[in-house]
Design an enzyme around this catalytic site. Structure first.
Site, PDB file in Angstrom:
ATOM      1  CB  ALA A  66     -25.004 108.282   7.189  1.00 21.05           C
ATOM      2  N   GLY A 111     -25.985 110.676   3.127  1.00 22.79           N
ATOM      3  CA  GLY A 111     -27.184 110.611   4.201  1.00 22.79           C
ATOM      4  C   GLY A 111     -27.789 112.495   4.254  1.00 22.79           C
ATOM      5  CD  GLU A 114     -29.520 108.923   1.154  1.00 24.03           C
ATOM      6  OE1 GLU A 114     -28.554 109.047   2.004  1.00 24.03           O
ATOM      7  OE2 GLU A 114     -30.035 108.026   0.640  1.00 24.03           O
ATOM      8  CD  GLU A 134     -24.656 107.695  -0.434  1.00 22.03           C
ATOM      9  OE1 GLU A 134     -24.376 108.087  -1.400  1.00 22.03           O
ATOM     10  OE2 GLU A 134     -25.301 107.951   0.302  1.00 22.03           O
TER      11      GLU A 134
HETATM   12  N1  CO8 Z   1     -18.544 110.499   8.711  1.00 18.90           N
HETATM   13  C1  CO8 Z   1     -17.711 110.645   9.471  1.00 18.90           C
HETATM   14  N2  CO8 Z   1     -16.832 111.597   9.779  1.00 18.90           N
HETATM   15  C2  CO8 Z   1     -16.847 112.294   8.485  1.00 18.90           C
HETATM   16  C3  CO8 Z   1     -17.650 112.382   7.578  1.00 18.90           C
HETATM   17  C4  CO8 Z   1     -18.624 111.209   7.501  1.00 18.90           C
HETATM   18  N3  CO8 Z   1     -19.601 111.344   6.589  1.00 18.90           N
HETATM   19  N4  CO8 Z   1     -17.380 113.247   6.659  1.00 18.90           N
HETATM   20  C5  CO8 Z   1     -16.140 114.065   7.039  1.00 18.90           C
HETATM   21  N5  CO8 Z   1     -15.960 113.300   8.381  1.00 18.90           N
HETATM   22  C6  CO8 Z   1     -15.025 113.992   9.389  1.00 18.90           C
HETATM   23  C7  CO8 Z   1     -13.552 113.423   8.764  1.00 18.90           C
HETATM   24  O1  CO8 Z   1     -13.216 112.139   8.862  1.00 18.90           O
HETATM   25  C8  CO8 Z   1     -12.537 114.456   9.566  1.00 18.90           C
HETATM   26  O2  CO8 Z   1     -12.315 114.048  10.800  1.00 18.90           O
HETATM   27  P1  CO8 Z   1     -10.985 114.197  11.578  1.00 18.90           P
HETATM   28  O3  CO8 Z   1     -10.802 115.544  11.539  1.00 18.90           O
HETATM   29  O4  CO8 Z   1     -11.342 113.365  12.545  1.00 18.90           O
HETATM   30  O5  CO8 Z   1     -10.133 113.538  10.648  1.00 18.90           O
HETATM   31  C9  CO8 Z   1     -13.585 115.653   9.518  1.00 18.90           C
HETATM   32  O6  CO8 Z   1     -14.945 115.418   9.381  1.00 18.90           O
HETATM   33  C10 CO8 Z   1     -13.175 116.802   8.513  1.00 18.90           C
HETATM   34  O7  CO8 Z   1     -13.111 116.249   7.298  1.00 18.90           O
HETATM   35  P2  CO8 Z   1     -11.966 116.207   6.207  1.00 18.90           P
HETATM   36  O8  CO8 Z   1     -10.783 116.306   7.012  1.00 18.90           O
HETATM   37  O9  CO8 Z   1     -11.998 114.935   5.370  1.00 18.90           O
HETATM   38  O10 CO8 Z   1     -12.356 117.537   5.456  1.00 18.90           O
HETATM   39  P3  CO8 Z   1     -12.059 117.786   3.875  1.00 18.90           P
HETATM   40  O11 CO8 Z   1     -12.310 119.500   3.715  1.00 18.90           O
HETATM   41  O12 CO8 Z   1     -10.741 117.425   3.451  1.00 18.90           O
HETATM   42  O13 CO8 Z   1     -13.136 116.995   3.099  1.00 18.90           O
HETATM   43  C11 CO8 Z   1     -15.295 115.877   2.702  1.00 18.90           C
HETATM   44  C12 CO8 Z   1     -14.488 117.107   3.227  1.00 18.90           C
HETATM   45  C13 CO8 Z   1     -15.119 115.947   1.115  1.00 18.90           C
HETATM   46  C14 CO8 Z   1     -16.710 116.071   2.958  1.00 18.90           C
HETATM   47  C15 CO8 Z   1     -14.716 114.589   3.237  1.00 18.90           C
HETATM   48  O14 CO8 Z   1     -14.675 114.702   4.679  1.00 18.90           O
HETATM   49  C16 CO8 Z   1     -15.662 113.456   2.727  1.00 18.90           C
HETATM   50  O15 CO8 Z   1     -15.351 112.772   1.727  1.00 18.90           O
HETATM   51  N6  CO8 Z   1     -16.434 112.981   3.946  1.00 18.90           N
HETATM   52  C17 CO8 Z   1     -17.208 111.627   3.493  1.00 18.90           C
HETATM   53  C18 CO8 Z   1     -18.372 112.016   2.566  1.00 18.90           C
HETATM   54  C19 CO8 Z   1     -19.047 110.749   2.411  1.00 18.90           C
HETATM   55  O16 CO8 Z   1     -18.590 109.438   1.923  1.00 18.90           O
HETATM   56  N7  CO8 Z   1     -20.523 110.708   2.979  1.00 18.90           N
HETATM   57  C20 CO8 Z   1     -21.310 109.613   2.594  1.00 18.90           C
HETATM   58  C21 CO8 Z   1     -21.347 108.977   3.680  1.00 18.90           C
HETATM   59  S1  CO8 Z   1     -22.245 107.297   3.575  1.00 18.90           S
HETATM   60  C22 CO8 Z   1     -23.940 107.821   3.647  1.00 18.90           C
HETATM   61  O17 CO8 Z   1     -24.088 108.788   3.995  1.00 18.90           O
HETATM   62  C23 CO8 Z   1     -24.868 106.883   3.875  1.00 18.90           C
HETATM   63  C24 CO8 Z   1     -26.392 107.385   3.950  1.00 18.90           C
HETATM   64  C25 CO8 Z   1     -27.306 106.212   4.109  1.00 18.90           C
HETATM   65  C26 CO8 Z   1     -26.819 105.284   5.502  1.00 18.90           C
HETATM   66  C27 CO8 Z   1     -28.127 104.479   5.764  1.00 18.90           C
HETATM   67  C28 CO8 Z   1     -27.804 103.885   7.023  1.00 18.90           C
HETATM   68  C29 CO8 Z   1     -26.686 104.038   7.948  1.00 18.90           C
END
Ligand code: CO8
Length: 259
Positions: A66, A111, A114, A134
């Site tokens: 998400a 998400g 999911e 998460e």
């Molecule tokens: N949300 C928003 N932005 C994201 C997300 C995300 N989930 N994942 C990546 N991005 C963005 C980064 O912030 C970055 O943006 P910017 O270039 O502006 O800085 C861009 O994408 C590229 O990401 P990275 O530079 O971090 O790329 P890497 O190759 O270094 O890493 C990863 C890739 C491993 C995927 C890393 O980005 C990461 O860990 N992302 C977050 C993953 C995460 O925590 N996902 C779970 C989110 S919570 C969730 O999904 C809950 C679901 C249920 C919700 C229910 C109600 C809302």
């Protein structure tokens, strides 16, 4: 509805939906969720579509979760509602009358994973990575992950992935049964199309009934799903997730306090 965050292509009766936010690793924001809702509620005519493939744009991510930027300033009620809406949309995918395949072409996280698990089948490219991170944000999955992950990989493995937030690669995902095929990236969509094409030669009513009957096995009035929505809302309002989400957005390690 005009699609902005999703791309829809229909070829030979197969609908391919691509989440198209490559700069944000295809993270699911409100717009993406709204568009999925529209497509599965009314946008796609399942009397003529043989099957659906869901994938992500670019080469790095299927869907990295998400959109975390939408997690700030949400109270318990707003968190519950966001979670409940996602549940409704994912349930509509899971109960779709034609086969829906997640073609996982990179990170499948939170998400995003999911969503993949709400599809009837998952196949992935050999560079795919799966996880429910998460817990790193001081949150729990909010789109059915605590319930569906167990269905595919069993409680022990699900607990480990959910509690550690660790990712697994495509080899382990195949071994765990989370996916049914691993392919080179360039073959992924072809394999998905082949599976749907084969199913399309079978009786469509039988196909739809099999989907419904298999799903029924897991429907035990779904208290876990109810619990997940409530707890997700509470978690989103907590100090812990405020810290976890802020740390992610500020690109630093979170400092969680022990109660
Ligand atoms: N949300 C928003 N932005 C994201 C997300 C995300 N989930 N994942 C990546 N991005 C963005 C980064 O912030 C970055 O943006 P910017 O270039 O502006 O800085 C861009 O994408 C590229 O990401 P990275 O530079 O971090 O790329 P890497 O190759 O270094 O890493 C990863 C890739 C491993 C995927 C890393 O980005 C990461 O860990 N992302 C977050 C993953 C995460 O925590 N996902 C779970 C989110 S919570 C969730 O999904 C809950 C679901 C249920 C919700 C229910 C109600 C809302």
């Amino acid at each position: 509805m005009e699609l902005k965050a999703l791309k829809l292509e229909i070829e030979e009766g197969i609908a391919t939906i691509t989440v198209n936010r490559p700069k944000a690793m295809n993270a699911i924001n409100a717009q993406v969720m709204e568009e999925f809702h529209y497509l599965f509620a009314e946008g796609l005519d399942f009397s003529i579509i043989k099957g659906v493939i869901i994938t992500g744009s670019g080469e790095k991510a299927f869907i990295a979760g998400a959109d975390i930027t939408e997690f700030t300033n949400l109270d318990k009620q707003a968190g519950y509602e966001k979670s409940a809406y996602g549940h409704k949309v994912y349930d509509s995918i899971e109960s779709c009358a034609v086969p829906v395949i997640a073609a996982v072409n990179g990170y499948s996280l939170g998400g995003g994973n999911e969503l993949a698990m709400a599809c009837h089948m998952r196949i992935c490219s050999d560079n795919a990575k799966f996880g429910q991170p998460e817990v790193n944000l001081g949150l729990i999955p909010g789109y059915g992950g605590t319930q569906r992950l167990i269905q595919y990989i069993g409680k022990g493995r699900a607990m480990e992935l959910l509690l550690t937030g660790d990712m697994i690669d495509s080899v382990k995902a195949l071994e765990y049964g989370l996916v049914t095929h691993v392919t080179p990236p360039e073959e992924l969509l072809n394999v998905a199309r082949k599976i749907i094409t084969k199913i399309s030669t079978k009786g469509p009513i039988a196909v739809s009934n099999i989907i419904g009957t298999v799903n029924a096995f897991f429907d035990k009035t779904a208290n876990g799903f109810v619990k997940e929505k409530v707890i997700f809302g509470e978690a989103l309002e907590s100090e812990e997730s405020t810290e976890g989400v802020s740390a992610f957005l500020e690109k630093r390690k979170p400092e969680f306090k022990r109660p």
